[in-house]
Design a protein around this motif. Structure first.
Motif, PDB file in Angstrom:
ATOM      1  N   ILE A 255      11.053   3.617  13.005  1.00 19.91           N
ATOM      2  CA  ILE A 255      10.306   3.048  11.877  1.00 19.91           C
ATOM      3  C   ILE A 255       9.762   4.435  10.770  1.00 19.91           C
ATOM      4  CG2 ILE A 255       8.061   2.322  10.955  1.00 19.91           C
ATOM      5  CD1 ILE A 255       8.337   0.359  13.446  1.00 19.91           C
ATOM      6  N   ARG A 256       9.632   5.486  11.333  1.00 24.36           N
ATOM      7  CA  ARG A 256       9.520   6.540  10.373  1.00 24.36           C
ATOM      8  C   ARG A 256      10.713   6.932   9.581  1.00 24.36           C
ATOM      9  NH1 ARG A 256       6.035   7.906  14.258  1.00 24.36           N
ATOM     10  NH2 ARG A 256       7.466   9.076  15.592  1.00 24.36           N
ATOM     11  N   ALA A 257      11.889   6.949  10.454  1.00 21.14           N
ATOM     12  CA  ALA A 257      13.114   7.450   9.770  1.00 21.14           C
ATOM     13  C   ALA A 257      13.495   6.364   8.641  1.00 21.14           C
ATOM     14  CB  ALA A 257      14.399   7.429  10.763  1.00 21.14           C
TER      15      ALA A 257
ATOM     16  N   ALA B 203      12.950   2.133  -3.073  1.00 19.22           N
ATOM     17  CA  ALA B 203      12.575   0.796  -3.020  1.00 19.22           C
ATOM     18  C   ALA B 203      11.125   0.675  -2.565  1.00 19.22           C
ATOM     19  CB  ALA B 203      13.551   0.070  -1.942  1.00 19.22           C
ATOM     20  N   ALA B 204      10.531  -0.448  -2.429  1.00 19.73           N
ATOM     21  CA  ALA B 204       9.224  -0.866  -1.982  1.00 19.73           C
ATOM     22  C   ALA B 204       9.281  -1.391  -0.637  1.00 19.73           C
ATOM     23  CB  ALA B 204       8.558  -1.422  -2.837  1.00 19.73           C
ATOM     24  N   LEU B 205       8.579  -0.533   0.534  1.00 18.71           N
ATOM     25  CA  LEU B 205       8.398  -1.087   1.762  1.00 18.71           C
ATOM     26  C   LEU B 205       7.225  -2.186   1.676  1.00 18.71           C
ATOM     27  CD1 LEU B 205       9.067  -1.353   4.750  1.00 18.71           C
ATOM     28  CD2 LEU B 205       8.077   0.765   4.952  1.00 18.71           C
ATOM     29  N   VAL B 206       7.531  -3.424   1.734  1.00 23.79           N
ATOM     30  CA  VAL B 206       6.425  -4.546   1.566  1.00 23.79           C
ATOM     31  C   VAL B 206       5.693  -4.593   2.959  1.00 23.79           C
ATOM     32  CG1 VAL B 206       6.002  -7.029   1.394  1.00 23.79           C
ATOM     33  CG2 VAL B 206       7.941  -5.714  -0.232  1.00 23.79           C
ATOM     34  N   ASP B 207       6.684  -4.537   4.173  1.00 22.89           N
ATOM     35  CA  ASP B 207       5.875  -4.601   5.322  1.00 22.89           C
ATOM     36  C   ASP B 207       6.858  -4.188   6.397  1.00 22.89           C
ATOM     37  OD1 ASP B 207       3.933  -5.423   7.299  1.00 22.89           O
ATOM     38  OD2 ASP B 207       3.509  -7.497   6.513  1.00 22.89           O
ATOM     39  N   VAL B 208       6.265  -3.868   7.633  1.00 26.52           N
ATOM     40  CA  VAL B 208       7.220  -3.846   8.666  1.00 26.52           C
ATOM     41  C   VAL B 208       6.735  -4.677   9.653  1.00 26.52           C
ATOM     42  CG1 VAL B 208       7.419  -1.860  10.470  1.00 26.52           C
ATOM     43  CG2 VAL B 208       7.144  -1.178   8.200  1.00 26.52           C
TER      44      VAL B 208
ATOM     45  N   GLU C 184       2.080   9.411  13.794  1.00 26.83           N
ATOM     46  CA  GLU C 184       1.591   8.704  12.229  1.00 26.83           C
ATOM     47  C   GLU C 184       2.634   7.979  11.786  1.00 26.83           C
ATOM     48  OE1 GLU C 184      -0.565   9.026   8.805  1.00 26.83           O
ATOM     49  OE2 GLU C 184      -1.134  10.422  10.587  1.00 26.83           O
ATOM     50  N   LEU C 185       2.383   6.791  11.475  1.00 26.61           N
ATOM     51  CA  LEU C 185       3.387   5.577  10.860  1.00 26.61           C
ATOM     52  C   LEU C 185       3.046   5.549   9.289  1.00 26.61           C
ATOM     53  CD1 LEU C 185       2.987   3.087  13.708  1.00 26.61           C
ATOM     54  CD2 LEU C 185       4.809   4.566  13.348  1.00 26.61           C
ATOM     55  N   PRO C 186       4.082   5.142   8.612  1.00 32.26           N
ATOM     56  CA  PRO C 186       4.155   5.240   7.127  1.00 32.26           C
ATOM     57  C   PRO C 186       3.234   4.064   6.837  1.00 32.26           C
ATOM     58  CG  PRO C 186       6.164   4.273   7.956  1.00 32.26           C
ATOM     59  CD  PRO C 186       5.615   5.088   9.204  1.00 32.26           C
ATOM     60  N   ARG C 187       2.877   3.044   7.611  1.00 25.81           N
ATOM     61  CA  ARG C 187       2.122   1.909   7.174  1.00 25.81           C
ATOM     62  C   ARG C 187       1.683   1.352   8.327  1.00 25.81           C
ATOM     63  NH1 ARG C 187       3.643  -1.579   3.019  1.00 25.81           N
ATOM     64  NH2 ARG C 187       2.408  -2.884   4.095  1.00 25.81           N
ATOM     65  N   GLU C 188       0.873   0.203   8.429  1.00 26.85           N
ATOM     66  CA  GLU C 188       0.526  -0.779   9.437  1.00 26.85           C
ATOM     67  C   GLU C 188       1.855  -1.458   9.765  1.00 26.85           C
ATOM     68  OE1 GLU C 188      -2.582  -4.215  10.339  1.00 26.85           O
ATOM     69  OE2 GLU C 188      -3.214  -2.494   9.115  1.00 26.85           O
TER      70      GLU C 188
END
Length: 182
Positions: free
Chosen positions: A130-132, A142-147, A160-164
């Motif tokens: 996910i980090r990579a 681009a915009a990362l809307v969600d994971v 540490e993750l870039p977002r929830e």
């Protein structure tokens, strides 16, 4: 998630160095992944994340592909596969992935500046994939809307993750078995 829950009960656990790795159709394609589970996963993602404004689904090779494909078919959103080999296209972004059980290179093509993307993967364990991929999406502009992941290993250190991250089910490995955490 009834079919997925039932199938996880029998997932074997194997050791890869110091890491307890569970083997399941969702995470490995072994045993064969039943269509009912793929439908549950696609439906679960559609119910768990807001797809309004999402333009592309991004899924890393190998085990994110079938979940991204099921979601793409259910939503009509195009699927971008983050590959394990380079094609050398203009704008290709090379990513270094480190997980709890190995490291490799990944390559992102097909994500353009301004795209709004959903990152879909099979399992969140160390968080390395996910980090990579999130870094590559950011580098592409681009915009990362969600994971979203199908399974989250709550017994693993994600760092540490870039977002929830949204997970359809939380699991842990204890006493050589996969346990679903409610």
């Amino acid at each position: 998630m009834d079919a997925l829950r039932r199938s996880l009960r029998d997932a074997p656990v194997v050791r890869r160095d110091e890491y307890s790795y569970f083997v399941h159709g969702v995470t490995d394609g072994v045993p064969p992944l039943e269509p009912a589970i793929l439908r549950e996963v696609a439906d679960g993602i559609r119910e768990s994340v807001d797809l309004e404004g999402v333009e592309k689904i991004v899924a890393p090779e190998a085990m994110g592909i079938h979940h991204g494909t099921a979601l793409s078919l259910a939503t009509g959103l195009p699927l971008v596969v983050v590959r394990k080999r380079s094609y050398g296209f203009d704008g290709e972004i090379a990513l270094h992935q480190e997980t709890a059980y190995g490291e490799s290179e990944l390559y992102l093509n097909g994500v353009e500046p301004g795209d709004r993307v959903l990152l879909v993967d099979d399992v969140l364990s160390s968080g390395g994939t996910i980090r990579a991929v999130a870094a590559g999406i950011e580098e592409a502009g681009a915009a990362l809307v969600d994971v979203v992941v199908v399974l989250e290993r709550v017994d693993a250190d994600h760092g540490e993750l870039p977002r929830e991250v949204t997970a359809l089910l939380d699991v842990r490995v204890e006493d050589g078995r996969v346990t679903i955490v409610d």
